[in-house]
Design an enzyme around this catalytic site. Structure first.
Site, PDB file in Angstrom:
ATOM      1  N   ASP A 100       0.887  -1.158   0.000  1.00  0.00           N
ATOM      2  CA  ASP A 100       0.000   0.000   0.000  1.00  0.00           C
ATOM      3  C   ASP A 100       0.926   1.209   0.000  1.00  0.00           C
ATOM      4  OD1 ASP A 100      -1.561   2.185   0.630  1.00  0.00           O
ATOM      5  OD2 ASP A 100      -2.766   1.121   2.124  1.00  0.00           O
ATOM      6  N   SER A 134      -1.899  14.468 -13.918  1.00  0.00           N
ATOM      7  CA  SER A 134      -3.122  14.352 -14.725  1.00  0.00           C
ATOM      8  C   SER A 134      -3.481  15.711 -15.318  1.00  0.00           C
ATOM      9  CB  SER A 134      -4.286  13.886 -13.852  1.00  0.00           C
ATOM     10  OG  SER A 134      -5.483  13.887 -14.610  1.00  0.00           O
ATOM     11  N   LYS A 188      -3.755  16.032  -7.944  1.00  0.00           N
ATOM     12  CA  LYS A 188      -2.863  16.047  -9.106  1.00  0.00           C
ATOM     13  C   LYS A 188      -2.166  17.404  -9.242  1.00  0.00           C
ATOM     14  CE  LYS A 188      -3.443  11.765 -10.201  1.00  0.00           C
ATOM     15  NZ  LYS A 188      -2.342  10.807 -10.064  1.00  0.00           N
ATOM     16  N   TYR A 218      -9.924  15.059  -6.145  1.00  0.00           N
ATOM     17  CA  TYR A 218      -8.970  14.314  -6.983  1.00  0.00           C
ATOM     18  C   TYR A 218      -8.120  15.293  -7.790  1.00  0.00           C
ATOM     19  CZ  TYR A 218      -7.092  11.663 -10.910  1.00  0.00           C
ATOM     20  OH  TYR A 218      -6.249  11.136 -11.861  1.00  0.00           O
TER      21      TYR A 218
HETATM   22  N1  LIG Z   1      -7.299   6.538 -16.452  1.00  0.00           N
HETATM   23  C1  LIG Z   1      -7.361   7.847 -16.532  1.00  0.00           C
HETATM   24  O1  LIG Z   1      -8.266   8.418 -17.154  1.00  0.00           O
HETATM   25  C2  LIG Z   1      -6.291   8.696 -15.891  1.00  0.00           C
HETATM   26  C3  LIG Z   1      -6.097  10.004 -16.361  1.00  0.00           C
HETATM   27  C4  LIG Z   1      -5.103  10.782 -15.778  1.00  0.00           C
HETATM   28  C5  LIG Z   1      -4.322  10.266 -14.761  1.00  0.00           C
HETATM   29  N2  LIG Z   1      -4.533   8.996 -14.318  1.00  0.00           N
HETATM   30  C6  LIG Z   1      -3.663   8.496 -13.251  1.00  0.00           C
HETATM   31  O2  LIG Z   1      -2.957   7.374 -13.722  1.00  0.00           O
HETATM   32  C7  LIG Z   1      -2.584   6.551 -12.627  1.00  0.00           C
HETATM   33  C8  LIG Z   1      -2.937   5.107 -12.931  1.00  0.00           C
HETATM   34  O3  LIG Z   1      -4.338   5.003 -13.054  1.00  0.00           O
HETATM   35  P1  LIG Z   1      -5.069   3.951 -14.019  1.00  0.00           P
HETATM   36  O4  LIG Z   1      -6.054   4.723 -14.795  1.00  0.00           O
HETATM   37  O5  LIG Z   1      -4.080   3.107 -14.693  1.00  0.00           O
HETATM   38  O6  LIG Z   1      -5.907   3.149 -12.913  1.00  0.00           O
HETATM   39  P2  LIG Z   1      -6.051   1.591 -12.563  1.00  0.00           P
HETATM   40  O7  LIG Z   1      -7.110   1.533 -11.531  1.00  0.00           O
HETATM   41  O8  LIG Z   1      -6.164   0.792 -13.807  1.00  0.00           O
HETATM   42  O9  LIG Z   1      -4.633   1.265 -11.922  1.00  0.00           O
HETATM   43  C9  LIG Z   1      -4.243   1.762 -10.676  1.00  0.00           C
HETATM   44  C10 LIG Z   1      -3.517   0.654  -9.933  1.00  0.00           C
HETATM   45  O10 LIG Z   1      -3.079   1.214  -8.690  1.00  0.00           O
HETATM   46  C11 LIG Z   1      -3.305   0.243  -7.688  1.00  0.00           C
HETATM   47  N3  LIG Z   1      -3.440   0.913  -6.399  1.00  0.00           N
HETATM   48  C12 LIG Z   1      -4.505   1.620  -5.934  1.00  0.00           C
HETATM   49  N4  LIG Z   1      -4.264   2.033  -4.686  1.00  0.00           N
HETATM   50  C13 LIG Z   1      -3.026   1.592  -4.348  1.00  0.00           C
HETATM   51  C14 LIG Z   1      -2.234   1.681  -3.182  1.00  0.00           C
HETATM   52  N5  LIG Z   1      -2.685   2.323  -2.083  1.00  0.00           N
HETATM   53  N6  LIG Z   1      -1.018   1.099  -3.185  1.00  0.00           N
HETATM   54  C15 LIG Z   1      -0.566   0.433  -4.268  1.00  0.00           C
HETATM   55  N7  LIG Z   1      -1.273   0.304  -5.398  1.00  0.00           N
HETATM   56  C16 LIG Z   1      -2.495   0.877  -5.436  1.00  0.00           C
HETATM   57  C17 LIG Z   1      -4.583  -0.466  -8.104  1.00  0.00           C
HETATM   58  O11 LIG Z   1      -4.697  -1.738  -7.473  1.00  0.00           O
HETATM   59  C18 LIG Z   1      -4.417  -0.546  -9.610  1.00  0.00           C
HETATM   60  O12 LIG Z   1      -3.778  -1.751 -10.000  1.00  0.00           O
HETATM   61  C19 LIG Z   1      -3.285   7.144 -11.416  1.00  0.00           C
HETATM   62  O13 LIG Z   1      -2.370   7.940 -10.684  1.00  0.00           O
HETATM   63  C20 LIG Z   1      -4.369   8.001 -12.013  1.00  0.00           C
HETATM   64  O14 LIG Z   1      -4.749   9.048 -11.158  1.00  0.00           O
HETATM   65  C21 LIG Z   1      -5.488   8.198 -14.867  1.00  0.00           C
END
Ligand SMILES: NC(=O)c1ccc[n+]([C@@H]2O[C@H](COP(=O)([O-])OP(=O)(O)OC[C@H]3O[C@@H](n4cnc5c(N)ncnc54)[C@H](O)[C@@H]3O)[C@@H](O)[C@H]2O)c1
Length: 249
Positions: free
Chosen positions: A60, A140, A157, A153
């Site tokens: 975590d 983001s 970021k 959120y």
């Molecule tokens: N998908 C989007 O639209 C988007 C856009 C901009 C930024 N982001 C950012 O990209 C990053 C990845 O997001 P994603 O879209 O791939 O999401 P996702 O949910 O597919 O992947 C996130 C991963 O992080 C893990 N996770 C969550 N909490 C955790 C913790 N406390 N410790 C360790 N692991 C943890 C989850 O189990 C998951 O495998 C994030 O920081 C998100 O804010 C996503």
């Protein structure tokens, strides 16, 4: 010669979405990778799929003991640590800001923001002793051009982007570069949380706000992170690279 030959990278949230794409891409480009996720089976499955260049570790990222453990495990498996990608992130569901409860607010800040502090505490002294390193934070477009319904959120970021610049200037004398990527909405399991509801209308509304006319993909984000983490970017620090199809223009 591959672009990350000889490098060791630790990628958080690498069991899914962008992080998985980053881990696969870094390994393909010659890095040894520690795939870190709170979802232990996702971390292990991803590492097995990548092969001998990867180890799967559960943590975590908001807990100091977990962070210290995965940094130590990476060091014991691969002997050093050159790159940390702070990618793990969560969000409250898209809804009016006053409806988000305090515990959810605290959790989103702990996972998205405090984790970067904890990984800095664990990895910076190590990188310093090795003569340098690279930290890539996943920010983001939410922190640059916020959408309603995601206020807390979005704020995490904004903090990620400011931390990136401040860390970059403070760590430059130690030859530790700190950069961020700022993805636009992407096709991952998190997307439904950002949209509030996953309907064709919502998808159309989001896509219409992106000039290049599509969601980002894990490969888009991995390509940007690869460049910033590689020695090709050795003169680049403190940037927040928008990977957003023009959304922030
Ligand atoms: N998908 C989007 O639209 C988007 C856009 C901009 C930024 N982001 C950012 O990209 C990053 C990845 O997001 P994603 O879209 O791939 O999401 P996702 O949910 O597919 O992947 C996130 C991963 O992080 C893990 N996770 C969550 N909490 C955790 C913790 N406390 N410790 C360790 N692991 C943890 C989850 O189990 C998951 O495998 C994030 O920081 C998100 O804010 C996503």
């Amino acid at each position: 010669m591959k672009r990350l030959d000889g490098k060791v990278a630790l990628i958080t949230g690498a069991g899914s979405g962008f992080g998985l794409g980053i881990a696969e891409t870094f390994a393909r480009e010659g890095a040894k990778v520690a795939v870190v996720d709170i979802n232990e089976s996702a971390a292990r499955t991803a590492a097995e799929k990548i092969g001998t260049a990867a180890i799967g570790l559960s943590a975590d990222v908001s807990k100091a003991a977990d962070v210290n453990n995965v940094v130590a495990a990476t060091l014991s498996a691969f002997g050093k640590l050159d790159i940390v990608v702070n990618n793990a992130g969560i969000s409250h569901r898209n809804r009016p800001m006053l409806e988000v409860e305090e515990d959810e607010f605290d959790r989103v800040f702990a996972v998205n923001v405090k984790s970067i502090y904890l990984f800095a505490k664990a990895a910076v002294p190590l990188m310093h002793s090795q003569g340098g390193g690279a930290i890539i934070n996943v920010g983001s477009t939410a922190g640059l051009r916020p959408r309603p319904g995601l206020t807390w959120y979005n704020s995490t970021k904004g903090a990620v982007h400011t931390m990136t610049k401040s860390m970059a200037v403070e760590l430059a004398p130690q030859k530790i570069r700190v950069c961020a990527v700022a993805p636009v909405a992407g096709e991952t399991p998190l997307l439904a949380t950002f949209m509030g509801e996953d309907t064709p209308q919502k998808r159309e509304q989001f896509i219409n706000s992106i000039p290049l006319g599509r969601f980002s993909t894990p490969q888009d984000i991995a390509n940007a992170a690869l460049y910033l983490a590689s020695d090709e970017a050795s003169m680049i620090t403190g940037v927040v690279l928008e990977v957003d199809g023009g959304r922030c223009i």
